[in-house]
Write a protein that holds these residues in place. Sequence first.
Motif, short mmCIF file in Angstrom:
data_model
loop_
_atom_site.label_atom_id
_atom_site.label_comp_id
_atom_site.label_asym_id
_atom_site.label_seq_id
_atom_site.Cartn_x
_atom_site.Cartn_y
_atom_site.Cartn_z
N GLY A 234 -28.87 10.72 36.53
CA GLY A 234 -27.57 10.37 35.96
C GLY A 234 -27.33 8.89 35.76
O GLY A 234 -26.26 8.49 35.31
N CYS A 235 -28.32 8.04 36.06
CA CYS A 235 -28.08 6.60 35.97
C CYS A 235 -28.25 6.08 34.55
O CYS A 235 -27.98 4.91 34.27
CB CYS A 235 -28.99 5.83 36.92
SG CYS A 235 -30.71 5.77 36.41
N GLY A 236 -28.74 6.93 33.62
CA GLY A 236 -28.82 6.50 32.22
C GLY A 236 -30.23 6.29 31.69
O GLY A 236 -30.40 5.81 30.57
N LYS A 237 -31.23 6.69 32.45
CA LYS A 237 -32.62 6.45 32.05
C LYS A 237 -32.96 7.15 30.73
O LYS A 237 -33.50 6.53 29.81
CB LYS A 237 -33.60 6.96 33.13
CG LYS A 237 -33.38 6.39 34.50
CD LYS A 237 -34.40 6.91 35.51
CE LYS A 237 -34.35 8.41 35.80
NZ LYS A 237 -33.12 8.87 36.46
N SER A 238 -32.65 8.45 30.66
CA SER A 238 -33.02 9.21 29.45
C SER A 238 -32.24 8.72 28.25
O SER A 238 -32.77 8.68 27.13
CB SER A 238 -32.76 10.69 29.65
OG SER A 238 -33.48 11.15 30.75
N THR A 239 -30.98 8.37 28.46
CA THR A 239 -30.18 7.85 27.36
C THR A 239 -30.80 6.57 26.82
O THR A 239 -30.94 6.39 25.60
CB THR A 239 -28.72 7.61 27.82
OG1 THR A 239 -28.22 8.82 28.36
CG2 THR A 239 -27.85 7.15 26.67
N TYR B 139 -20.51 7.89 26.11
CA TYR B 139 -20.12 9.26 25.81
C TYR B 139 -18.68 9.40 26.29
O TYR B 139 -18.46 9.47 27.49
CB TYR B 139 -21.00 10.27 26.53
CG TYR B 139 -22.46 10.18 26.15
CD1 TYR B 139 -22.89 10.50 24.86
CD2 TYR B 139 -23.41 9.75 27.07
CE1 TYR B 139 -24.22 10.41 24.51
CE2 TYR B 139 -24.75 9.65 26.72
CZ TYR B 139 -25.14 9.98 25.44
OH TYR B 139 -26.45 9.88 25.10
P1 ADP Z 1 -30.78 10.09 33.76
O1 ADP Z 1 -31.80 10.25 32.69
O2 ADP Z 1 -30.93 8.82 34.54
O3 ADP Z 1 -30.66 11.28 34.66
P2 ADP Z 1 -28.87 10.37 31.59
O4 ADP Z 1 -29.22 9.29 30.63
O5 ADP Z 1 -29.35 11.74 31.29
O6 ADP Z 1 -29.34 9.94 33.06
O7 ADP Z 1 -27.29 10.44 31.78
C1 ADP Z 1 -26.47 9.29 32.05
C2 ADP Z 1 -25.00 9.67 32.03
O8 ADP Z 1 -24.60 10.01 30.70
C3 ADP Z 1 -24.66 10.88 32.86
O9 ADP Z 1 -23.38 10.68 33.39
C4 ADP Z 1 -24.65 12.02 31.86
O10 ADP Z 1 -23.80 13.04 32.29
C5 ADP Z 1 -24.13 11.33 30.62
N1 ADP Z 1 -24.68 11.93 29.38
C6 ADP Z 1 -25.98 11.92 29.00
N2 ADP Z 1 -26.15 12.51 27.79
C7 ADP Z 1 -24.90 12.91 27.40
C8 ADP Z 1 -24.38 13.58 26.24
N3 ADP Z 1 -25.19 13.94 25.23
N4 ADP Z 1 -23.04 13.81 26.19
C9 ADP Z 1 -22.23 13.44 27.18
N5 ADP Z 1 -22.65 12.81 28.30
C10 ADP Z 1 -23.96 12.54 28.41
#
Ligand code: ADP
Length: 333
Positions: free
Chosen positions: A41-46, A15
């Motif tokens: 914030g480590c990227g799990k959901s992404t 991103y």
């Molecule tokens: P987790 O699920 O481990 O909390 P995320 O996957 O939600 O982590 O987020 C990983 C990183 O990517 C974070 O820094 C978050 O701010 C960023 N991020 C996640 N989704 C988006 C998005 N749609 N746009 C911009 N940044 C994003």
Amino acid sequence: MTGVTLTLTGLVRRYGAVAAVAGVDLTVGDGETVALLGPSGCGKSTLLRLVAGLEPPDAGRITLGGHDLTGVPAERRGVGMVFQDFALFPHLSVRDNVAFGLVEQGVTGDAREARVAALLERMGLGAEADRRPDQLSGGQQQRVALARALAPEPDLLLLDEPLSNLDRTLKAELLGFLADLLADARVRAIYVTHDQEEAFTVGDRVAVMRGGLIQQVGTPQALATQPGDAWTAGFLGVREVLPDAVVRMLGLPGPTLLRVDTLTPDDAGTAFTVTSVRRVGEAVQLGLQHDDWGVELAWRGHAREFVGGIPEAGREVRMRVPDDAWVPLETQA
Ligand code: ADP
């Protein structure tokens, strides 16, 4: 698809300047549950969204068996999803929620009814079939969501923090249920959580994630006894890597972890200074500092373990350090 492995190879998702997923390799075997554990914030959901097909990766591949899923749209990936907010259809009965995916698949009549009834029974929801989601408790709603996700017999089940919207009692109850269910259902599953207890309860293997990368993957036991590096050991919380000078001072043969969870309050034990105290109900978390060891230990236990009351910050507390508290740090290959 049975007998095949889901394989993630070099997955990247950026991103802007942030690589939320920075090159992830991971496999999920047939019938296996992999818990994806890491701080917020480590990227799990992404990573989960990439696997689900809700977002495209910037690089890397997702395959199931030999079949490339990377460009396949979400609805044709054979993926079932369970979210923290349940995401049920509010206007449909429990039965119709669970039948939803089967209807989409064109499963009709007795076959559909039988499958829905069996799942509702398995979930302990037999009596709730005609209710609507808003007439159920949070725990029941999440069981409906699980039944709905499992009904079409997905190739892969993705669970994103499924217990984090439940109160503590419901959470504990559903955690055991979920672990049994995932073991019985023999479905490939990725279970995202920031909660170590959940990860270690449901995961056949646990993948510890940090800064968009998988830091270490292993069975719960392997992770607990052989964290591959100091960060993982610290993140898992119950072990502290002792500094080399302490190892030498104590006459230990090599790099050593201290299993902080084995320490118990004992008036005849080793003296520590209490650096912090946190109490939530019966649970107590203490920061413990030993004068010579130079590391702050994060200890967790029960209020009832302190016969004379919970010590205050700044006070001395004596803890027994049993022989099996010391674990040689075996670095992973
Ligand atoms: P987790 O699920 O481990 O909390 P995320 O996957 O939600 O982590 O987020 C990983 C990183 O990517 C974070 O820094 C978050 O701010 C960023 N991020 C996640 N989704 C988006 C998005 N749609 N746009 C911009 N940044 C994003």
